[in-house]
Scaffold this motif. Structure first.
Motif: not given
Lengths: 327, 110
Positions: A64-65, A68-70, A92-94, A161-164
């Motif tokens: 998942x990370x 997100x980075x991609x 949002x999809x991430x 960032x919220x999900x991270x």
């Protein structure tokens, strides 16, 4: 070339923040991966089901990370030419993928914990020693990354960032649960019931995963489905419409949506036909500036219109009767 | 949400009761539109029975107020409860619309 000037301005302003975000997520990815390998070894040596579940969970989180980075990397390198509305939907999809991964991990951890409760096993003490070291490092690093991501998310809202920060909070607490379970299993090994500490501790991780996964998905899914803005922002739009009440002839509707951290608002207004286009444009510019200054990261479009704005299955603003009257 | 109509001279009174939320937000707009279609250009909206109104309901009233801007037209509100009045004040409606405490007050000032 972008057809929306506000988007270009936004991109310039966001360049530094975007690079910082990418760097932070990449650092998280490297740290995650480095800590994951000894975690696998410790889980095998200790024979702890909680450790094993934690390893599987970490593997999913790394994926998942990485995703997100991609996305952030793509954004930072600039693909705005091909995406006039930005890459908000990717963001949002991430978030949704991160949430889904958490829910999958939840099922896995729950299943393994129930299996261990049904067939309890004593932990391998020599393997537990390595696991204790790994979990202590895990708690420290994840707490640090949680706070670092949280500070960035507070500074500027972004679904990634919220999900991270939520992800690292979950990881810090789940690592703490594993650490506590391992310590208790070692300290209380002379009691017959100590074999149940390990699988029951897994249930704490299940709870964390469920809460975080649900929150991330429930906050991201409406945005992906273009849900209208919440009431507090709608009221701000109405405040502008009342402030400029005498500047337009009729109100034909408003529609809004979120895309990542960006907000898109379209207002359909009818202007006096006797007014010059430059006068109408001046009113539009003032309304747009006023609303965009009040709603962060918003892109406002005032559409001069003579009829109701239509969305599938619904007529927004004025009534069908009004539509017939105009026709 | 319930609607009740009353005619006093040229004034068309629409008594609205209940909650105007997302599920019923289209209704006031349609009703007000229909009332105006029927030639009623002097409208009094009695909101004394309304316990809550959301942004969609506010926009319907805003659209109606805009349609009744010709000479001789009037769109007046009355009977706003504490919470509803708060929402109207927040949205800035108290600056653009005539609002009276009761139906009687609105008619006496007509």
């Amino acid at each position: 070339m972008s057809h929306v000037p506000a988007m270009d301005e936004g991109s310039i302003v966001d360049a530094a923040t975007l690079a910082k975000k990418e760097k932070t997520v990449f650092l998280s990815l490297v740290v995650d991966f480095v800590l994951w390998i000894p975690d696998i070894i410790a889980a095998i040596l200790a024979g702890s089901i909680t450790m094993f579940a934690d390893v599987v969970k970490c593997g999913n989180e790394i994926l998942a990370t990485f995703f997100a980075w991609l996305t952030l990397r793509k954004l930072a390198r600039g693909h705005q030419g091909a995406y006039d509305y930005g890459m908000g939907k990717f963001e949002t999809m991430t978030s949704i993928v991160t949430g889904a991964v958490m829910l999958v991990s939840l099922i896995l951890v729950f299943y393994t914990a129930i299996s261990r409760i049904m067939v309890p096993e004593v932990l391998n003490i020599s393997g537990v020693a390595l696991a204790l070291v790994m979990m202590t490092i895990g708690v420290s690093v994840n707490t640090w990354l949680w706070l670092k991501n949280y500070r960035i998310a507070c500074k500027e809202y972004s679904p990634i960032m919220e999900s991270q920060w939520r992800l690292f909070r979950t990881k810090a607490f789940s690592d703490l649960s594993v650490l506590s379970a391992l310590i208790l299993s070692v300290v209380l090994h002379q009691f017959w019931w100590s074999v149940y500490i390990d699988p029951f501790a897994s249930m704490i991780i299940v709870g964390f995963l469920f809460t975080t996964g649900y929150r991330v998905i429930s906050s991201s899914l409406p945005d992906l489905l273009d849900k209208t803005l919440d009431e507090s922002l709608q009221i701000m739009i109405i405040q502008d419409l009342t402030e400029f009440f005498d500047e337009y002839e009729a109100f034909h509707g408003v529609r809004s949506r979120r895309s990542g951290s960006n907000v898109y608002i379209e207002i359909f207004l009818e202007f006096d036909g006797d007014r010059k286009m430059c006068e109408v444009q001046e009113v539009i510019d003032r309304m747009k500036t006023s609303l965009e200054s009040r709603i962060q990261k918003s892109s406002v479009t005032i559409v001069p219109s003579s009829g109701p704005c239509r969305i599938p299955g619904k007529v927004v603003g004025n009534t069908p009767e009004r539509s017939r009257e105009i026709n | 949400m319930d609607l009740h109509y009353e005619k006093q001279g040229d004034i068309q009174i629409v008594h609205i009761t209940g909650r105007i939320d997302s599920t019923k937000a289209d209704l006031p707009g349609k009703v007000i539109g229909k009332t105006i279609e029927n030639g009623n250009r002097q409208l009094l909206l009695d909101l004394s029975g309304v316990s809550y109104i959301n942004s969609a309901g506010l926009l319907a009233i805003l659209a109606a107020a805009k349609r009744l801007r010709n000479p001789g037209d009037r769109c007046v509100l009355c009977g706003l409860s504490g919470e509803v009045r708060g929402i109207f004040e927040l949205a800035g409606f108290t600056k653009i619309l005539e609002i009276y405490p009761m139906v009687g007050d609105a008619i006496s000032y007509w």
